[in-house]
Design a protein around this motif. Structure first.
Motif, PDB file in Angstrom:
ATOM      1  N   VAL A   2      -3.426 -19.041 -23.195  1.00 15.17           N
ATOM      2  CA  VAL A   2      -4.369 -18.239 -23.972  1.00 15.17           C
ATOM      3  C   VAL A   2      -4.955 -17.127 -23.111  1.00 15.17           C
ATOM      4  O   VAL A   2      -5.400 -17.363 -21.987  1.00 15.17           O
ATOM      5  CB  VAL A   2      -5.502 -19.137 -24.523  1.00 15.17           C
ATOM      6  CG1 VAL A   2      -6.620 -18.300 -25.132  1.00 15.17           C
ATOM      7  CG2 VAL A   2      -4.953 -20.114 -25.552  1.00 15.17           C
ATOM      8  N   GLN A   3      -4.954 -15.901 -23.623  1.00 18.76           N
ATOM      9  CA  GLN A   3      -5.527 -14.749 -22.915  1.00 18.76           C
ATOM     10  C   GLN A   3      -6.821 -14.248 -23.565  1.00 18.76           C
ATOM     11  O   GLN A   3      -7.539 -13.447 -22.973  1.00 18.76           O
ATOM     12  CB  GLN A   3      -4.511 -13.605 -22.863  1.00 18.76           C
ATOM     13  CG  GLN A   3      -3.262 -13.931 -22.068  1.00 18.76           C
ATOM     14  CD  GLN A   3      -3.567 -14.287 -20.613  1.00 18.76           C
ATOM     15  OE1 GLN A   3      -4.369 -13.607 -19.969  1.00 18.76           O
ATOM     16  NE2 GLN A   3      -2.963 -15.351 -20.115  1.00 18.76           N
ATOM     17  N   CYS A 162      -3.887 -23.648 -23.710  1.00 17.90           N
ATOM     18  CA  CYS A 162      -2.574 -23.284 -24.250  1.00 17.90           C
ATOM     19  C   CYS A 162      -2.587 -23.211 -25.780  1.00 17.90           C
ATOM     20  O   CYS A 162      -1.546 -23.189 -26.420  1.00 17.90           O
ATOM     21  CB  CYS A 162      -1.512 -24.264 -23.770  1.00 17.90           C
ATOM     22  SG  CYS A 162      -1.960 -25.997 -23.916  1.00 17.90           S
ATOM     23  N   GLY A 163      -3.791 -23.182 -26.365  1.00 21.04           N
ATOM     24  CA  GLY A 163      -3.922 -23.078 -27.813  1.00 21.04           C
ATOM     25  C   GLY A 163      -4.344 -24.392 -28.423  1.00 21.04           C
ATOM     26  O   GLY A 163      -4.028 -25.449 -27.881  1.00 21.04           O
ATOM     27  N   SER A 181      -9.365 -27.198 -24.360  1.00 21.79           N
ATOM     28  CA  SER A 181      -8.488 -27.320 -23.198  1.00 21.79           C
ATOM     29  C   SER A 181      -7.355 -28.305 -23.454  1.00 21.79           C
ATOM     30  O   SER A 181      -7.526 -29.322 -24.130  1.00 21.79           O
ATOM     31  CB  SER A 181      -9.302 -27.771 -21.985  1.00 21.79           C
ATOM     32  OG  SER A 181      -8.460 -28.113 -20.926  1.00 21.79           O
ATOM     33  N   CYS A 182      -6.185 -27.973 -22.895  1.00 19.17           N
ATOM     34  CA  CYS A 182      -5.061 -28.907 -22.995  1.00 19.17           C
ATOM     35  C   CYS A 182      -4.860 -29.656 -21.672  1.00 19.17           C
ATOM     36  O   CYS A 182      -3.825 -30.279 -21.452  1.00 19.17           O
ATOM     37  CB  CYS A 182      -3.784 -28.171 -23.402  1.00 19.17           C
ATOM     38  SG  CYS A 182      -3.426 -26.698 -22.441  1.00 19.17           S
TER      39      CYS A 182
END
Length: 301
Positions: A2-3, A162-163, A181-182
């Protein structure tokens, strides 16, 4: 990875977006204007150049910075529909917001200590609270607050995202980010609990103890007028402290990441800063005198 993140904020209240925008804008304007007025009054009015008002003016500076870290982004979110925030901007807001919030916790503790010393040791107060000690006590909360924020920020920066990237809040805060958070969240959860204990519960316990000491002393004062005068010097601080810590305890000590957290956050990010200038002026006879004198001087000139 994720940005950028999407701050959902109050998207579910579509018909109230404009009303919330106006409320937040008015609150921000009043907070900044009111606190600047307090800072100016303390600087120019000899009557207010005491340790208590020095700490109040320091608190006013902190409040301006605190609302500026959160409300402008909320206003943008509500009126323009621009709900995105970059990863760097999000983490910057996280660090600054938490650092200022934890600084406020300890500055409120310093202000309670000042009132306790003034009421319980009035003869030694002036000798103890010299300028050097006042400056040290005013600076210490900033050091402690941002040091505590650095710890949780360090753990948060190690997490992978990461989404999905939708934050159910109007600010980048610890619990909403941790939920997205992943990575393994066990360490950051522990860091949040420990930091919240250090930054919220510890100051609250000491503030309660100080006010028990203060109230016990006030009750021993003979005469209703003496009691009222003593209590009036700390009642404003007690109200501000109760409002701020009341919401913060619910959000950070028992973090759920639920829908109600962002509404509770409105209390200590918008409502309390809005009320603080009024609490410190309308309930304080010295400040009211200084305001009247300041206004009269403006009209005379």
């Amino acid at each position: 990875m994720v940005q950028e993140f999407v701050l959902i904020a109050f998207s579910d209240l579509k018909e109230l977006q404009l009303l919330l925008f106006l409320f937040a804008l008015i609150a921000y304007t009043i907070c900044v204007t009111g606190n600047i007025t307090i800072i100016v009054l303390v600087r120019i009015e000899p009557l207010l150049q005491t340790p208590m008002y020095f700490f109040i003016s320091t608190f006013a500076v902190l409040e301006i910075m605190f609302v500026t870290a959160t409300i402008p982004k909320l206003l943008d979110n509500l009126i323009s529909g621009n709900k995105t925030i970059s990863l760097i901007e999000c983490f910057t807001q996280l660090f600054v917001f938490n650092g200022l919030g934890e600084t406020e916790c300890y500055l409120l503790l310093v202000m309670a200590f000042d009132r306790d010393l003034a009421i319980n040791s009035p003869l030694h107060y002036s000798a103890i609270m010299r300028k050097k000690l006042c400056v040290l006590l005013a600076v210490a909360p900033w050091v402690v607050g941002f040091a505590a924020s650095s710890v949780t920020f360090g753990f948060m920066a190690q997490l992978d995202f990461c989404g999905p990237n939708q934050i159910n809040h109007f600010i980048c805060d610890l619990v909403p980010l941790e939920i997205l958070s992943c990575s393994d969240p066990s360490m950051i959860k522990l860091a949040i609990i420990l930091t919240a204990t250090f930054a919220i519960i510890f100051p609250v316990i000491i503030i309660i103890a100080l006010y028990v000491h203060i109230i016990n002393t006030i009750l021993k004062i003979k005469g209703a007028e003496g009691k009222q005068k003593a209590f009036s010097t700390c009642s404003s601080h007690l109200i501000v402290t109760s409002l701020f810590f009341g919401a913060a305890l619910i959000v950070y000590i028992i973090p759920t990441g639920g829908e109600n957290d962002k509404y509770l956050a409105l209390i200590y990010t918008v409502l309390t800063p809005l009320l603080n200038p009024f609490i410190y002026t309308l309930r304080n006879s010295d400040v009211k005198k200084a305001v009247k004198k300041f206004v009269l001087n403006i009209f005379i000139l």
